[in-house]
Design an enzyme around this catalytic site. Structure first.
Site, PDB file in Angstrom:
ATOM      1  N   LYS A  93     -14.984  63.032  39.487  1.00 34.15           N
ATOM      2  CA  LYS A  93     -14.393  61.814  40.064  1.00 34.15           C
ATOM      3  C   LYS A  93     -14.572  60.587  39.147  1.00 34.15           C
ATOM      4  O   LYS A  93     -15.348  60.625  38.185  1.00 34.15           O
ATOM      5  CB  LYS A  93     -15.031  61.567  41.434  1.00 34.15           C
ATOM      6  CG  LYS A  93     -14.758  62.694  42.439  1.00 34.15           C
ATOM      7  CD  LYS A  93     -15.245  62.292  43.821  1.00 34.15           C
ATOM      8  CE  LYS A  93     -14.940  63.373  44.841  1.00 34.15           C
ATOM      9  NZ  LYS A  93     -15.291  62.932  46.220  1.00 34.15           N
ATOM     10  N   TYR A 101      -5.767  63.933  49.749  1.00 35.67           N
ATOM     11  CA  TYR A 101      -6.759  63.849  50.819  1.00 35.67           C
ATOM     12  C   TYR A 101      -6.109  63.623  52.190  1.00 35.67           C
ATOM     13  O   TYR A 101      -6.767  63.112  53.095  1.00 35.67           O
ATOM     14  CB  TYR A 101      -7.739  62.719  50.518  1.00 35.67           C
ATOM     15  CG  TYR A 101      -8.811  63.095  49.507  1.00 35.67           C
ATOM     16  CD1 TYR A 101      -9.788  64.041  49.805  1.00 35.67           C
ATOM     17  CD2 TYR A 101      -8.861  62.499  48.248  1.00 35.67           C
ATOM     18  CE1 TYR A 101     -10.775  64.382  48.903  1.00 35.67           C
ATOM     19  CE2 TYR A 101      -9.852  62.834  47.327  1.00 35.67           C
ATOM     20  CZ  TYR A 101     -10.811  63.783  47.667  1.00 35.67           C
ATOM     21  OH  TYR A 101     -11.796  64.123  46.773  1.00 35.67           O
ATOM     22  N   ASN A 119     -19.112  60.141  44.718  1.00 35.10           N
ATOM     23  CA  ASN A 119     -20.080  61.247  44.727  1.00 35.10           C
ATOM     24  C   ASN A 119     -19.847  62.271  43.609  1.00 35.10           C
ATOM     25  O   ASN A 119     -20.127  63.451  43.772  1.00 35.10           O
ATOM     26  CB  ASN A 119     -20.160  61.898  46.115  1.00 35.10           C
ATOM     27  CG  ASN A 119     -18.874  62.550  46.548  1.00 35.10           C
ATOM     28  OD1 ASN A 119     -17.861  62.428  45.874  1.00 35.10           O
ATOM     29  ND2 ASN A 119     -18.906  63.261  47.664  1.00 35.10           N
ATOM     30  N   HIS A 178     -15.767  66.758  43.433  1.00 29.52           N
ATOM     31  CA  HIS A 178     -15.191  67.367  44.628  1.00 29.52           C
ATOM     32  C   HIS A 178     -15.296  68.876  44.490  1.00 29.52           C
ATOM     33  O   HIS A 178     -15.177  69.397  43.378  1.00 29.52           O
ATOM     34  CB  HIS A 178     -13.710  66.974  44.751  1.00 29.52           C
ATOM     35  CG  HIS A 178     -12.968  67.777  45.784  1.00 29.52           C
ATOM     36  ND1 HIS A 178     -13.080  67.533  47.130  1.00 29.52           N
ATOM     37  CD2 HIS A 178     -12.142  68.856  45.661  1.00 29.52           C
ATOM     38  CE1 HIS A 178     -12.334  68.409  47.781  1.00 29.52           C
ATOM     39  NE2 HIS A 178     -11.755  69.217  46.918  1.00 29.52           N
ATOM     40  N   GLU A 209      -5.357  73.143  46.730  1.00 28.07           N
ATOM     41  CA  GLU A 209      -5.752  72.053  45.835  1.00 28.07           C
ATOM     42  C   GLU A 209      -5.459  72.403  44.373  1.00 28.07           C
ATOM     43  O   GLU A 209      -5.035  71.539  43.595  1.00 28.07           O
ATOM     44  CB  GLU A 209      -7.234  71.733  46.049  1.00 28.07           C
ATOM     45  CG  GLU A 209      -7.468  71.128  47.432  1.00 28.07           C
ATOM     46  CD  GLU A 209      -8.924  71.001  47.839  1.00 28.07           C
ATOM     47  OE1 GLU A 209      -9.169  70.514  48.951  1.00 28.07           O
ATOM     48  OE2 GLU A 209      -9.820  71.386  47.047  1.00 28.07           O
TER      49      GLU A 209
HETATM   50  P1  CMP Z   1     -15.028  65.288  48.819  1.00 26.44           P
HETATM   51  O1  CMP Z   1     -15.827  66.526  48.751  1.00 26.44           O
HETATM   52  O2  CMP Z   1     -14.162  64.945  47.661  1.00 26.44           O
HETATM   53  O3  CMP Z   1     -14.099  65.337  50.124  1.00 26.44           O
HETATM   54  C1  CMP Z   1     -13.771  64.200  50.890  1.00 26.44           C
HETATM   55  C2  CMP Z   1     -14.432  62.965  50.414  1.00 26.44           C
HETATM   56  O4  CMP Z   1     -14.464  61.901  51.331  1.00 26.44           O
HETATM   57  C3  CMP Z   1     -15.892  63.260  50.159  1.00 26.44           C
HETATM   58  O5  CMP Z   1     -16.041  64.064  49.023  1.00 26.44           O
HETATM   59  C4  CMP Z   1     -16.473  61.866  50.052  1.00 26.44           C
HETATM   60  O6  CMP Z   1     -16.359  61.316  48.756  1.00 26.44           O
HETATM   61  C5  CMP Z   1     -15.594  61.104  51.003  1.00 26.44           C
HETATM   62  N1  CMP Z   1     -16.329  60.815  52.223  1.00 26.44           N
HETATM   63  C6  CMP Z   1     -16.751  61.675  53.151  1.00 26.44           C
HETATM   64  N2  CMP Z   1     -17.415  61.031  54.128  1.00 26.44           N
HETATM   65  C7  CMP Z   1     -17.397  59.733  53.796  1.00 26.44           C
HETATM   66  C8  CMP Z   1     -17.910  58.559  54.399  1.00 26.44           C
HETATM   67  N3  CMP Z   1     -18.574  58.625  55.567  1.00 26.44           N
HETATM   68  N4  CMP Z   1     -17.710  57.383  53.784  1.00 26.44           N
HETATM   69  C9  CMP Z   1     -17.011  57.332  52.612  1.00 26.44           C
HETATM   70  N5  CMP Z   1     -16.500  58.423  51.988  1.00 26.44           N
HETATM   71  C10 CMP Z   1     -16.702  59.598  52.576  1.00 26.44           C
END
Ligand code: CMP
Length: 139
Positions: free
Chosen positions: A11, A51, A114, A117, A128
């Site tokens: 990311k 998403y 984070n 993904h 995906e």
């Molecule tokens: P990812 O695994 O890419 O899939 C969905 C994404 O939404 C997740 O990682 C996070 O980066 C984001 N996400 C999930 N929960 C939250 C939250 N409570 N607040 C902000 N971002 C979130």
């Protein structure tokens, strides 16, 4: 059904901080083979489409803004039990809850930034991967 492929993105927070090499090394060291990979940047529309499953969630707008804020790496990975093993390698969505030694524990900043993904099911891994790669771009 267990397949041997998953899909990942590195990311924008991780590409901005030059963590691409470190994350790819962890992926290779965990015995995943990279069978397709590209460096690209998502528009807001593309991030929103990727998403779309989270459209009703309160964090959707923030997620779309963030995922279109800088370059990403998209890749298809191969290994036995790929989806589950990759989710173990990356750790919990919230890095403060991620296990020691996981990619998110080492590289992630926050639940939204984070670092990586990972697909949550074989079906989504296929969807995906298809979002980013044509049949010509992968074996
Ligand atoms: P990812 O695994 O890419 O899939 C969905 C994404 O939404 C997740 O990682 C996070 O980066 C984001 N996400 C999930 N929960 C939250 C939250 N409570 N607040 C902000 N971002 C979130």
């Amino acid at each position: 059904m267990v397949t041997n492929r998953t899909f990942t993105m590195i990311k924008p927070d991780a590409t901005a901080k030059n963590h691409i090499g470190g994350i790819l090394k962890m992926i290779n060291d965990a015995n995943f083979r990279i069978i397709a990979m590209k460096y690209t940047r998502l528009s807001k529309e593309q991030a929103g489409a990727f998403y779309a499953v989270h459209k009703e969630r309160p964090f959707y707008g923030e997620l779309v803004e963030y995922m279109s804020s800088g370059p990403i790496i998209a890749a298809i990975l191969e290994k036995n039990n790929a989806v589950a093993d990759f989710r173990t390698l990356i750790g919990a969505t919230d890095p403060s809850k991620a296990a020691e030694g996981t990619i998110r524990k080492i590289y992630a900043e926050s639940i939204s930034a984070n670092a990586v993904h990972g697909s949550d099911s074989d079906e989504n891994a296929q969807i995906e991967g298809d979002f980013f790669f044509s049949l010509l771009e992968r074996p």
